[in-house]
Each structure stands twice: as structure tokens, then as C-alpha cells.
Scaffold this active site. Sequence first.
Site, mmCIF file in Angstrom:
data_model
loop_
_atom_site.group_PDB
_atom_site.id
_atom_site.type_symbol
_atom_site.label_atom_id
_atom_site.label_comp_id
_atom_site.label_asym_id
_atom_site.label_seq_id
_atom_site.Cartn_x
_atom_site.Cartn_y
_atom_site.Cartn_z
ATOM 1 N N ARG A 192 0.832 -1.226 0.000
ATOM 2 C CA ARG A 192 0.000 0.000 0.000
ATOM 3 C C ARG A 192 0.860 1.267 0.000
ATOM 4 O O ARG A 192 0.561 2.241 0.690
ATOM 5 C CB ARG A 192 -0.963 0.024 1.205
ATOM 6 C CG ARG A 192 -1.897 -1.151 1.282
ATOM 7 C CD ARG A 192 -2.872 -1.237 0.108
ATOM 8 N NE ARG A 192 -3.609 -2.490 0.190
ATOM 9 C CZ ARG A 192 -3.250 -3.611 -0.442
ATOM 10 N NH1 ARG A 192 -2.192 -3.633 -1.240
ATOM 11 N NH2 ARG A 192 -3.956 -4.699 -0.304
ATOM 12 N N SER A 242 -11.266 -1.356 3.683
ATOM 13 C CA SER A 242 -10.582 -1.579 4.968
ATOM 14 C C SER A 242 -10.135 -0.240 5.524
ATOM 15 O O SER A 242 -9.496 0.537 4.819
ATOM 16 C CB SER A 242 -9.339 -2.443 4.771
ATOM 17 O OG SER A 242 -9.726 -3.684 4.256
ATOM 18 N N GLU A 312 -5.573 3.435 6.729
ATOM 19 C CA GLU A 312 -5.299 3.327 5.290
ATOM 20 C C GLU A 312 -6.129 4.394 4.557
ATOM 21 O O GLU A 312 -5.681 5.004 3.587
ATOM 22 C CB GLU A 312 -5.698 1.929 4.803
ATOM 23 C CG GLU A 312 -5.489 1.726 3.327
ATOM 24 C CD GLU A 312 -5.777 0.301 2.890
ATOM 25 O OE1 GLU A 312 -5.209 -0.641 3.469
ATOM 26 O OE2 GLU A 312 -6.588 0.146 1.962
HETATM 27 C C1 LIG Z 1 -16.052 -1.541 -0.889
HETATM 28 C C2 LIG Z 1 -14.593 -1.188 -1.035
HETATM 29 C C3 LIG Z 1 -13.661 -2.184 -1.215
HETATM 30 C C4 LIG Z 1 -12.308 -1.863 -1.349
HETATM 31 N N1 LIG Z 1 -11.410 -2.881 -1.533
HETATM 32 C C5 LIG Z 1 -10.111 -2.587 -1.685
HETATM 33 C C6 LIG Z 1 -9.151 -3.634 -1.891
HETATM 34 O O1 LIG Z 1 -9.477 -4.807 -1.969
HETATM 35 N N2 LIG Z 1 -7.850 -3.280 -2.018
HETATM 36 C C7 LIG Z 1 -7.432 -1.981 -1.957
HETATM 37 O O2 LIG Z 1 -6.216 -1.729 -2.093
HETATM 38 N N3 LIG Z 1 -8.305 -0.973 -1.758
HETATM 39 C C8 LIG Z 1 -9.624 -1.235 -1.619
HETATM 40 N N4 LIG Z 1 -10.525 -0.218 -1.425
HETATM 41 C C9 LIG Z 1 -10.044 1.167 -1.282
HETATM 42 C C10 LIG Z 1 -9.938 1.984 -2.595
HETATM 43 O O3 LIG Z 1 -10.834 1.533 -3.573
HETATM 44 C C11 LIG Z 1 -8.517 1.955 -3.122
HETATM 45 O O4 LIG Z 1 -7.641 2.486 -2.171
HETATM 46 C C12 LIG Z 1 -8.341 2.762 -4.422
HETATM 47 O O5 LIG Z 1 -7.046 2.556 -4.920
HETATM 48 C C13 LIG Z 1 -8.544 4.273 -4.218
HETATM 49 O O6 LIG Z 1 -8.598 4.892 -5.485
HETATM 50 P P1 LIG Z 1 -9.463 6.196 -5.722
HETATM 51 O O7 LIG Z 1 -9.329 6.580 -7.145
HETATM 52 O O8 LIG Z 1 -10.843 6.035 -5.222
HETATM 53 O O9 LIG Z 1 -8.667 7.239 -4.827
HETATM 54 P P2 LIG Z 1 -9.255 8.433 -3.937
HETATM 55 O O10 LIG Z 1 -10.042 7.861 -2.821
HETATM 56 O O11 LIG Z 1 -9.926 9.434 -4.803
HETATM 57 O O12 LIG Z 1 -7.917 9.067 -3.357
HETATM 58 C C14 LIG Z 1 -7.141 8.337 -2.430
HETATM 59 C C15 LIG Z 1 -5.729 8.952 -2.409
HETATM 60 O O13 LIG Z 1 -5.133 8.728 -3.684
HETATM 61 C C16 LIG Z 1 -4.664 9.964 -4.220
HETATM 62 N N5 LIG Z 1 -4.853 9.899 -5.679
HETATM 63 C C17 LIG Z 1 -5.974 9.578 -6.358
HETATM 64 N N6 LIG Z 1 -5.748 9.640 -7.678
HETATM 65 C C18 LIG Z 1 -4.453 10.020 -7.824
HETATM 66 C C19 LIG Z 1 -3.635 10.286 -8.953
HETATM 67 N N7 LIG Z 1 -4.089 10.195 -10.203
HETATM 68 N N8 LIG Z 1 -2.352 10.688 -8.722
HETATM 69 C C20 LIG Z 1 -1.862 10.815 -7.460
HETATM 70 N N9 LIG Z 1 -2.600 10.590 -6.363
HETATM 71 C C21 LIG Z 1 -3.878 10.198 -6.545
HETATM 72 C C22 LIG Z 1 -5.542 11.047 -3.592
HETATM 73 O O14 LIG Z 1 -4.876 12.289 -3.565
HETATM 74 C C23 LIG Z 1 -5.751 10.473 -2.195
HETATM 75 O O15 LIG Z 1 -4.682 10.832 -1.355
HETATM 76 C C24 LIG Z 1 -11.891 -0.520 -1.302
HETATM 77 C C25 LIG Z 1 -12.841 0.500 -1.126
HETATM 78 C C26 LIG Z 1 -14.186 0.179 -1.007
HETATM 79 C C27 LIG Z 1 -15.190 1.287 -0.842
#
Ligand SMILES: Cc1cc2nc3c(=O)[nH]c(=O)nc-3n(C[C@H](O)[C@H](O)[C@H](O)COP(=O)(O)OP(=O)(O)OC[C@H]3O[C@@H](n4cnc5c(N)ncnc54)[C@H](O)[C@@H]3O)c2cc1C
Length: 325
Positions: A192, A242, A312
Amino acid sequence: MNVDEKIIEAFRNALREAGKVELAESVRVDEIMKSHTSFRVGGPADLFAEPKDTEEITALISAAKALLIPFFLMGNGSNLVISDEGIEGLVIHLGEKFSHIESKPDPNDPEKELVRVTAGTLLTRLSSFATRSGLTGLEFASGIPGSVGGAVFMNAGAYDHDMSEVVEEVTCITKDGQVKTFGKEELDFSYRNSIFMKEGGIVTEALLSLSRGDTEEISAKVREYTEKRTKSQPLNFPSAGSMFKRPVGHYTGALIEQCGLKGTCVGGAQVSEKHAGFVINKGEATASDIDGLVKKIQSEVKAKFDVDLEREVRFIGRGFSSPNT
Ligand SMILES: Cc1cc2nc3c(=O)[nH]c(=O)nc-3n(C[C@H](O)[C@H](O)[C@H](O)COP(=O)(O)OP(=O)(O)OC[C@H]3O[C@@H](n4cnc5c(N)ncnc54)[C@H](O)[C@@H]3O)c2cc1C
């Protein structure tokens, strides 16, 4: 309204002067963030923009910097808790407008395909594309509701696989505004974690290497993971997945459960009955309910097991942390 109208006009003017007239008109004021996060919490962002390409991101950042407006970049909002008081400054959202996938055979390896994908693309869409194309390597990502940029940023993963296994190179805008491409060995991926979490920068595009496989086998693997998720995770409630990173040598859910915290509520936030590692929004939770519950979990786990649970999920906005990327 939290921002002076003169600043808003100056911001739009700076974009117009940079030739980004359409973008200037599309900037929203006081955008409620609740509708942009999977947790369904969050007050207004002072300014909110959805760029369609790297030039537009750069123009937004230059205009914000010139006017001393702080900015925060988000993907699909699935790993965020945004403050009830909202976010100061500009939120740059990489979503559907910044979503494109193209693929071609790897000239150096007939068994591989190179897939170029922009940061706003949803992992679920990318994973479906891979399945349809008979490409293996992204089955683990089929149920992760994030964008490619967010997934690269935090090296998202599941079922003992993560993004680092498929990423070949990443193009980004560095903190000092340069567009730069990093090879996989420079990305510093670990659990992560990536170079972007340590050094900042905005991921704009990733090049992935996927192997040719059997469409039936790939679909079966995706179905297996989907079933596992549906059985073990509270997918019918808003959450951010998580809440905590896995502490070395422990299972987060088990630690929380052994503290007797399953089902515990603070306001509308609850430790999921189905999976104690998830905090869910039972309907009317606020960001401050979630923060309060997380602090309670952290202090009880520390008291009972002397283990520090690290969040996280990122808590962003007024009262939480600075939105500067
Ligand atoms: C039901 C559910 C299940 C999930 N299961 C998992 C799982 O199995 N494994 C897992 O790892 N995660 C899981 N997640 C968490 C999440 O989906 C991941 O962490 C995902 O990678 C976040 O991406 P996002 O685009 O939504 O980021 P955001 O929530 O929009 O942002 C999160 C962080 O990433 C940064 N960020 C976003 N885009 C960029 C970019 N283009 N460049 C630089 N920084 C950026 C943002 O600034 C912020 O700090 C889950 C979430 C939910 C709701």
C-alpha cells in the site's frame, strides 16, 4: 461561500488566459463532496474541476498556485473521508473525462499485451476490458472501486496481488510541475505504498503489461473473487473499504473483534458486523462520527494489544489535514 468571489473570478480568468475557456466555465463552486465519495460523507469543496487532459491539470495547478489557492487531487473517492466542513481551495477530480484505455501487442514478447490507461479510468472498467480481451493479471482488481491513478498511488491490491505486479511505467506531473515517466523499478512499490505517497506528484497515465490467458479461466477467477468479497465484506453499506493497514503479524479484523467492538457505533458510523476491519456508514454518518469511531478503535486496540493501527483511508479537509497534494 468560503472563497471570495473576486478570487473565483481571478481563478477563472487565469484559466481563460491560458486558453482553457471551457474549463474555466466548468469550474464549480461549493461542490458537495458527499456525492463524490464512496463513504457518502463530506462538505463542500470551495472549487471543483474535472480536467480532461494533462494540459488542463497543469493549467488548474498553475492558476491555483498563482493565487495561493491550495489544491487536492482525487480519483474515485473510494479511499477518502472528507471533512463535514469541506475542503479548502480547489479539488481536481480525475474521473470519466480522464478515462481512456488502449492496448497493443508487446513487440518484445508475443505472450504479452501492453495496455496504456489514463488515471481517471475505473479499475473495474479496466479489469472488465482485460477479461474481455483474454488478458490475465488484473483479476484481483475487479472489485476495487478506485481509479487507476488512486490504485497506482497506494499500490492497491487484494488476494495477495497488487498493482506493482502489472505496472511497467507511470507518467506523472511531479511536484514542481514537470511531466515525467518513471520505469517500474523507480516506483518504489511496497505494501500500500509507492513513490507518489512519499514524494507527491499526480499520476496521469500507466502502462501495464498483461499476459495472454484464457477468457473462461479469467472470468472464473473474477467470479471467485467477487463471491469472496460479497460473502466477507459489507458491500451494501457505504464505506471506504478496509479502514486500517494490516499491522505486521496481525489481522486487523481479528484485533478489533477481540476488543468486542463489532457493531459499535459512534453516531451513524459503525464497526461492520460482517467484517470488523470495515467502518460503515449506516445512513446518516458524518465524517466526524467516522473519525470518532476510528479513534475509539485505535485506542482500544492499543490498550489491549499494544498495536498501533494505522489508517489506510485518508482523512482530508478542514480540521483533518492540509489538502495540498
Ligand atoms: C467496498 C470497497 C472495497 C475496497 N477494496 C479494496 C481492496 O481490496 N484493495 C485496496 O487496495 N483498496 C480497496 N478499497 C479502497 C480503494 O478503492 C482503493 O484504495 C483505491 O485505490 C482508491 O482509489 P481512488 O481513485 O478512489 O482514490 P481516492 O479515494 O480518490 O484518493 C485516495 C488517495 O489517492 C490519491 N490519488 C488519487 N488519484 C491520484 C492520482 N491520479 N495521482 C496521485 N494521487 C492520486 C488522492 O490524492 C488520495 O490521497 C476498497 C474500497 C471500497 C469502498
